[in-house]
Design a protein around this motif. Structure first.
Motif: not given
Length: 197
Positions: A112, A119-120, A147, A150-151, A153-158
């Motif tokens: 990301l 973006g995703p 980057e 950030t990626t 963190l995004y993946l761990s959330n979803i």
């Protein structure tokens, strides 16, 4: 002043476009090809064409393969409940050289980067979500860049919402280095990720 033939200049120009190959290295390579057997040039050109014509992306992990699915995805001995998520196909080969990972992989196709307009929806995240099921472990092995973090963190959330165990590669002090040469961020991560001995 003696000038090079146009074909030699063109080869030097093309070789110098490769990553890590400067003009002088390109010149040395070009003169090596010039002085070597024509079979070397033919073999190299065939290999270059083959890599573009025969290699495709695995429909499961998005890695590179000549046969779909790839050898790793079709290997029944590998642990299907363990997926290591990496940014690029090359990252798989880095892990495979260690012979220490027995699971499967998923290639995102980058990281990301809002500043670069990535973006995703530009990454292979949807297919990752299709592959994971409750009870699996997903190891996020993105690069330790802004980057990559950030990626991760995004993946761990979803992924956390999917009922899977999400882990991340430990980051720390490289083997064989002196503490005085380690940057602060690496030292902090190493301290936070400490283990008992």
């Amino acid at each position: 002043m003696h000038t090079l033939p146009d074909s030699a200049k063109r080869l030097i120009d093309e070789l110098s476009r490769l990553p890590g190959v400067g003009r002088k290295t390109a010149q040395r390579l070009a003169f090596h090809f010039l002085s070597s057997d024509v079979e070397l040039s033919h073999s190299l050109s065939t290999a270059l064409l083959d890599i573009k014509q025969k290699i495709k992306n695995c429909s499961s992990c998005h890695g590179i393969t000549e046969k779909d699915p790839c050898k790793i995805c079709s290997d029944e001995k590998r642990n299907s409940s363990l997926i290591c998520v990496v940014e690029n196909a090359y990252d798989i080969f880095v892990f495979e050289k260690t012979n220490s990972f027995s699971g499967k992989y998923h290639i995102l196709g980058g990281a990301l980067s809002p500043l670069d307009g990535i973006g995703p929806e530009d990454l292979n995240i949807d297919t990752l979500l299709e592959r994971v099921v409750e009870g699996m472990e997903v190891i996020i092995a993105t690069n330790p860049s802004v980057e990559g973090e950030t990626t991760a963190l995004y993946l761990s959330n979803i992924l956390g919402k999917k009922g899977v165990s999400v882990t991340k590669l430990a980051r720390g002090v490289p083997v064989g280095s002196d503490l005085e040469y380690i940057d602060e961020a690496t030292l902090i991560r190493a301290m936070e990720g400490r283990v008992s001995v």
